[in-house]
Design an enzyme around this catalytic site. Sequence first.
Site, PDB file in Angstrom:
ATOM      1  N   LYS A   1       0.919  -1.163  -0.042  1.00 15.21           N
ATOM      2  CA  LYS A   1       0.004  -0.015  -0.006  1.00 15.21           C
ATOM      3  C   LYS A   1       0.908   1.356  -0.123  1.00 15.21           C
ATOM      4  CE  LYS A   1      -4.139  -2.449   1.588  1.00 15.21           C
ATOM      5  NZ  LYS A   1      -3.879  -3.481   1.843  1.00 15.21           N
TER       6      LYS A   1
HETATM    7  C1  LIG Z   1      -4.421  -4.846   1.335  1.00 20.44           C
HETATM    8  C2  LIG Z   1      -3.549  -6.042   1.185  1.00 20.44           C
HETATM    9  C3  LIG Z   1      -3.770  -7.028   0.502  1.00 20.44           C
HETATM   10  C4  LIG Z   1      -5.231  -6.927  -0.527  1.00 20.44           C
HETATM   11  O1  LIG Z   1      -5.067  -5.738  -1.372  1.00 20.44           O
HETATM   12  P1  LIG Z   1      -6.598  -5.338  -1.944  1.00 20.44           P
HETATM   13  O2  LIG Z   1      -6.132  -4.335  -2.982  1.00 20.44           O
HETATM   14  O3  LIG Z   1      -7.327  -4.854  -0.757  1.00 20.44           O
HETATM   15  O4  LIG Z   1      -7.135  -6.309  -2.902  1.00 20.44           O
HETATM   16  C5  LIG Z   1      -3.216  -7.805   0.239  1.00 20.44           C
HETATM   17  N1  LIG Z   1      -1.982  -8.044   0.881  1.00 20.44           N
HETATM   18  C6  LIG Z   1      -1.582  -7.249   1.543  1.00 20.44           C
HETATM   19  C7  LIG Z   1      -0.209  -7.655   2.551  1.00 20.44           C
HETATM   20  C8  LIG Z   1      -2.336  -6.072   2.042  1.00 20.44           C
HETATM   21  O5  LIG Z   1      -1.913  -5.275   2.848  1.00 20.44           O
END
Ligand SMILES: *Cc1c(COP(=O)(O)O)cnc(C)c1O
Length: 485
Positions: free
Chosen positions: A107
């Site tokens: 993110k």
């Molecule tokens: C947020 C997240 C996901 C999922 O991503 P999305 O965009 O919500 O599908 C997968 N792995 C990790 C470590 C995350 O932080």
Amino acid sequence: MDYQSTRSKLKTDSVHAVLQGLAPDGGLFADPSIENITFDWRACLKKDTQSMAVMILQALLPDFKDMESLVSQAYRGKFETEDLTPVVKVGNYHILELFRGPTSAFKDVALSMLPRLVTAARTQTGMKQEITILTATSGDTGKAALEGFKDVPGTRIIVFFPDSGVSEVQQMQMTTQEGSNVCVCAVKGNFDDCQRGVKQAFSELRETLKDSPFTLSSANSINIGRLAPQVVYYFAAYRDMIADGTIKEGDKVDYCVPTGNFGDILAGYYAKLMGLPVGKLICASNANNVLTDFINTGKYDRKRPFYKTDSPSMDILVSSNLERLLFLASGRNEEQVSKWMASLNEKGEFTVDEKTLSYIKESFEAGYCDQEETEKAIYNCWNENHYLIDPHTAVAYSVAEKRESTNPVVVLSTASPYKFPQAVLRALGESEEGNGFDLMKRLNEVSGVQIPKNLSTLEGKKIRFNESIERDEIVSYVLNKLNCR
Ligand SMILES: *Cc1c(COP(=O)(O)O)cnc(C)c1O
């Protein structure tokens, strides 16, 4: 190019779409003409990652001025490597390391960029109000958003996370957050409760705050400013695979994506619509396999048990960004999307028609794996390749292993294993006794893999936030914090 709400004919430009986050009618802003934008994807593949980001963001968010300087402010010096998201060959796969940013989760890629977009949008529109970012987090978004928005002028940020629904390391990362404009609060419920509360705050406070010096926005992946920066690493991985001789330009590549809110994988679909030769996008879920069932059958049914798994960022039963795919797959039929979303809200389910489903199946596949398979994937990947993966990445790795592919496969790696040391140690058959820091150190001893600096320095940081509220208190909590009653 305008963005349109997925639930009505309401349109706005990219600057206002970023400022608003969620559309006023409750829909998401989607780009109704993404495959028609002029974008030279072959030229894009010739660029380094940050120049790619400039080109892609200019195409998707054309109303922002001086994207080059925004990208440079967002990324320069913040990631472990200049190319932000390296690709590593591991066994049969290419692993796309998305966790080399300031909080060790994928993110960071988007949440380093979003605050730059928000402040630029404020300046461009002459906005006087202070923006309060409301964020529901399943663990990683919260920290990445806090880090991105900390001390950014004209903004505040409030993060809600599920009490005992995140790992100890994740919780420490958030509750020790520094910055004068940040606030973190636990909610007695799961991620969906947090997200519902935040959505409720948006709709209930819109009128209340109309003439106040405050306005609300979102850092969740419902904001188009979150989605757009994620398109970049799909291109970057493809470029790197041309460079290492795995593919020639034009060859198809499959991407296997550990999925929760459907934001990461949807960015891959946007990359495909922009011309990138994507084969299949494989939606990988944990035991909360609502998306697996949906993509395989066309019926979305959230009335099912909720499992707390070792991949908490994917413990989600209502995947918000799916709405953007439904909008495209239904032929931009906002009336139809509204009906499905109303049905999901009222009955907990909806079923799409054959045509929509086959549109989705042309580009997407889905699979899931349970707890045991997740642990086995971590164990096998370490034993066979000496490469350590976190439980989210392991879900994708396991799903990739269960299918046959003729195309090269990229597995998206979304977090550092050190964010989830307990689960990783258990999978490796090691002791999981001790606190989060003991576990990080043990994992380091066992594997020899370096602990990211932002995590090793957490120990000894002061806890600044320890509030915990009921799930129906989110709206009043926000009002109190805004201090405008
Ligand atoms: C947020 C997240 C996901 C999922 O991503 P999305 O965009 O919500 O599908 C997968 N792995 C990790 C470590 C995350 O932080």
